[in-house]
Design a protein around this motif. Structure first.
Motif, PDB file in Angstrom:
ATOM      1  N   THR A  56     -31.917 -80.101  49.635  1.00  0.00           N
ATOM      2  CA  THR A  56     -31.289 -81.334  49.160  1.00  0.00           C
ATOM      3  C   THR A  56     -30.465 -81.074  47.908  1.00  0.00           C
ATOM      4  O   THR A  56     -29.351 -81.588  47.756  1.00  0.00           O
ATOM      5  N   VAL A  57     -30.994 -80.264  46.996  1.00  0.00           N
ATOM      6  CA  VAL A  57     -30.263 -79.929  45.763  1.00  0.00           C
ATOM      7  C   VAL A  57     -28.958 -79.217  46.083  1.00  0.00           C
ATOM      8  O   VAL A  57     -27.925 -79.475  45.458  1.00  0.00           O
ATOM      9  N   THR A  58     -28.996 -78.316  47.079  1.00  0.00           N
ATOM     10  CA  THR A  58     -27.809 -77.518  47.404  1.00  0.00           C
ATOM     11  C   THR A  58     -26.919 -78.155  48.463  1.00  0.00           C
ATOM     12  O   THR A  58     -25.974 -77.529  48.937  1.00  0.00           O
ATOM     13  N   GLY A  59     -27.221 -79.393  48.853  1.00  0.00           N
ATOM     14  CA  GLY A  59     -26.338 -80.128  49.758  1.00  0.00           C
ATOM     15  C   GLY A  59     -26.534 -79.860  51.228  1.00  0.00           C
ATOM     16  O   GLY A  59     -25.823 -80.412  52.069  1.00  0.00           O
ATOM     17  N   ILE A  60     -27.512 -79.022  51.587  1.00  0.00           N
ATOM     18  CA  ILE A  60     -27.763 -78.726  52.997  1.00  0.00           C
ATOM     19  C   ILE A  60     -28.417 -79.920  53.680  1.00  0.00           C
ATOM     20  O   ILE A  60     -28.073 -80.274  54.813  1.00  0.00           O
ATOM     21  N   ALA A  61     -29.353 -80.550  52.981  1.00  0.00           N
ATOM     22  CA  ALA A  61     -29.974 -81.789  53.463  1.00  0.00           C
ATOM     23  C   ALA A  61     -29.440 -82.953  52.633  1.00  0.00           C
ATOM     24  O   ALA A  61     -29.097 -82.785  51.466  1.00  0.00           O
ATOM     25  N   PRO A  80     -22.352 -77.976  50.438  1.00  0.00           N
ATOM     26  CA  PRO A  80     -22.885 -76.688  49.980  1.00  0.00           C
ATOM     27  C   PRO A  80     -21.851 -75.757  49.360  1.00  0.00           C
ATOM     28  O   PRO A  80     -22.118 -75.114  48.342  1.00  0.00           O
ATOM     29  N   HIS A  81     -20.639 -75.659  49.955  1.00  0.00           N
ATOM     30  CA  HIS A  81     -19.649 -74.731  49.406  1.00  0.00           C
ATOM     31  C   HIS A  81     -19.149 -75.201  48.036  1.00  0.00           C
ATOM     32  O   HIS A  81     -18.767 -74.384  47.195  1.00  0.00           O
ATOM     33  N   ASN A  82     -19.201 -76.495  47.791  1.00  0.00           N
ATOM     34  CA  ASN A  82     -18.817 -77.002  46.466  1.00  0.00           C
ATOM     35  C   ASN A  82     -19.954 -76.850  45.459  1.00  0.00           C
ATOM     36  O   ASN A  82     -19.698 -76.715  44.256  1.00  0.00           O
ATOM     37  N   ILE A  83     -21.195 -76.869  45.951  1.00  0.00           N
ATOM     38  CA  ILE A  83     -22.343 -76.628  45.071  1.00  0.00           C
ATOM     39  C   ILE A  83     -22.233 -75.237  44.450  1.00  0.00           C
ATOM     40  O   ILE A  83     -22.471 -75.040  43.255  1.00  0.00           O
ATOM     41  N   THR A  84     -21.860 -74.254  45.258  1.00  0.00           N
ATOM     42  CA  THR A  84     -21.702 -72.880  44.761  1.00  0.00           C
ATOM     43  C   THR A  84     -20.629 -72.823  43.685  1.00  0.00           C
ATOM     44  O   THR A  84     -20.787 -72.129  42.671  1.00  0.00           O
ATOM     45  N   LYS A  85     -19.556 -73.562  43.883  1.00  0.00           N
ATOM     46  CA  LYS A  85     -18.466 -73.559  42.910  1.00  0.00           C
ATOM     47  C   LYS A  85     -18.884 -74.172  41.579  1.00  0.00           C
ATOM     48  O   LYS A  85     -18.356 -73.806  40.528  1.00  0.00           O
TER      49      LYS A  85
END
Length: 380
Positions: A56-61, A80-85
Motif C-alpha cells: 500500500t505504501v509503494t502504490g501496489i495495493a 509504483p513507478h512514481n513512488i520510486t521517483k
C-alpha cells in the motif's frame, strides 16, 4: 551532541491506513512512522499485514482510507513507478527478476543510462553495475545471465537494485532469507553505512537476532492492526513475541522428547567430480539432519543427486538398509523420498495453475519433467 528520538525528522509517515482485498479487511487503521537515518523493523506473524502495508505504501495495493506521507507530501495511492521517483525504494521478499536477461539488464530495467543519441550507454551501465555489486561484496559478472545464478545471488542482485536508486527510504522485505552468513555480514555493513548517510531503512525479518543487532525501533502488527512500537534498548525478544501473538509464548526452546529409530537413509561415498566428493551421512527415523555450508559448497547439488535430478558418478544410496538406484525423481518418489526445492517459484510450483493442481499433480502423472543431467523426459 547526540540527537534524541523526539527531534529526528519524520521521513515516512502512515496514518489510519485501511486496505481491502474484496471483502477482506487486510489493514485496519495502521500507523507507522520512519525518521531520518533510522532503521525500523516491522514484525508480525504470517498474515499480520506486513507485506500488505508495504504494498500500500509503494502504490501496489490501493488504500481504502488513511494517508501515506513522504517528507510531508501526501503520496497515498501514487503509482509504483512514481513512488520510486519520490525517493522510496523496495527490495521485495519474492525475487522479481528477468531470468533470461543479464545482471546488468536487470539492474537497469526501466532506468537505463542513455547517451545523447538516446541509445543505452553500455559502458556507463557496466561500470555503475560493477561499482554497486562491489559495494555489496558481490563477485558477479554484470554480463552473466540471471538464470545461471543461485537463489542467494539473485537475492543480492535484488538488494543491489534497491540500493542503486538515490533513495531516502529503502524497504527491505526478508533480505537475508537466502543469504549466507558472510553475505549477511556484508549487507549489515552496507545498511549501517546508509544509516550514517541519513538514509532510512524499513527492515522486515523473522530473525529476531538480526533485528536486535541492526535496528533502532520495532513496530509490531497483528491481524492487520498496529499493536505498538518499542525502542530496541527498552525491550526484549519475549516482549516482542508476546506483542506479535497476543500471549506468553512459554519456553522458546522446550526440551525435546522424541524417539530416534533405525537408519532409514544412508549415503556413502557419493561423488560428482568438481561438485561434491565422498559425501557420507545417515538419517534415522524421527531425526532431523541439518546440512550446511557456504554458497557453492554443494549442498543443493547433493540433495538434487539423491532425488535423481542430478546424476552422480559413484557412491551408493540405501533406504531401510537396501541399496537403491535413483536415476530420476520418479524413482526417488517411489522409494519414499520427497523434495522441497530451493527455488520454489521456478522449480517447485506451477504459478499459473490452481492450488488443487499444484497439490495433486505429483500423484496424477500430469507433469512433464526433464532431468538436468541426462536430459531424459519423464511424466511425474
Amino acid at each position: 551532541m547526540k540527537l534524541t528520538w523526539e527531534v529526528w525528522i519524520s521521513v515516512l509517515k502512515v496514518e489510519g491506513l485501511h486496505t481491502y482485498y474484496g471483502n477482506i479487511h487486510a489493514l485496519k487503521g495502521i500507523s507507522l512512522e520512519v525518521k531520518e537515518g533510522e532503521i525500523v523493523s516491522l514484525v508480525g506473524s504470517n498474515g499480520a499485514g506486513k507485506s500488505t502495508l508495504l504494498s500500500t505504501v509503494t502504490g501496489i495495493a490501493k488504500a481504502g482510507s488513511g494517508t501515506v506521507r513522504f517528507q510531508g507530501a501526501d503520496i497515498t495511492n501514487t503509482a509504483p513507478h512514481n513512488i520510486t521517483k519520490t525517493g522510496i525504494s523496495i527490495s521485495p521478499e519474492g525475487r522479481e527478476v528477468f531470468p533470461g536477461l543479464t545482471v546488468e539488464e536487470n539492474l537497469f530495467m526501466g532506468k537505463e543510462i542513455k547517451n545523447r543519441f538516446g541509445f543505452c550507454n553500455q559502458k556507463a551501465m557496466r561500470q555503475k553495475a560493477s561499482e554497486a555489486l562491489g559495494r555489496l561484496g558481490v563477485r558477479i559478472d554484470p554480463g552473466e545471465v540471471m538464470s545461471n545464478l543461485s537463489v542467494g545471488q539473485q537475492q543480492m542482485i535484488e538488494i543491489c537494485k534497491a540500493l542503486m536508486v538515490d533513495a531516502k527510504v529503502i524497504i527491505m522485505d526478508e533480505p537475508t532469507a537466502a543469504l549466507t552468513q558472510s553475505e549477511t555480514v556484508v549487507l549489515f555493513e552496507v545498511i549501517k553505512s546508509l544509516r550514517k548517510s541519513g538514509v532510512s531503512i524499513v527492515y522486515i525479518s523473522h530473525r529476531m537476532e538480526e533485528i536486535f543487532e541492526l535496528c533502532d525501533r520495532i513496530s509490531v502488527l497483528r491481524d492487520g492492526t498496529y499493536v505498538g512500537t518499542k525502542h530496541i534498548p527498552e525491550t526484549n525478544m519475549n516482549e516482542i513475541v508476546k506483542l506479535m501473538i497476543g500471549r506468553e509464548i512459554g519456553e522458546r526452546y522446550p526440551e525435546r522428547d522424541c524417539k530416534i529409530g533405525e537408519t532409514v537413509l544412508k549415503v556413502s561415498g557419493l561423488t560428482k567430480k568438481g561438485v561434491f566428493q565422498d559425501v557420507e551421512f545417515e538419517v534415522k527415523a524421527g531425526e532431523v539432519l541439518g546440512v550446511s555450508g557456504l554458497m557453492g559448497a554443494g549442498r543443493t547439488e547433493i540433495m538434487q543427486a539423491i532425488f535423481g535430478n542430478l546424476p552422480y558418478e559413484s557412491g551408493k544410496i540405501e533406504i531401510n538398509g537396501k541399496e537403491v538406484q535413483i536415476k530420476s525423481p520418479i524413482q526417488a518418489m517411489r522409494n519414499g523420498i520427497g523434495f522441497i526445492t530451493e527455488d520454489r517459484k521456478v522449480e517447485g510450483l506451477m504459478l499459473e495453475e490452481s492450488i488443487e493442481k499444484n497439490a495433486t499433480c505429483y500423484s496424477a502423472g500430469q507433469v512433464k519433467y526433464t532431468c538436468r543431467g541426462c536430459k531424459d523426459t519423464y511424466y511425474v
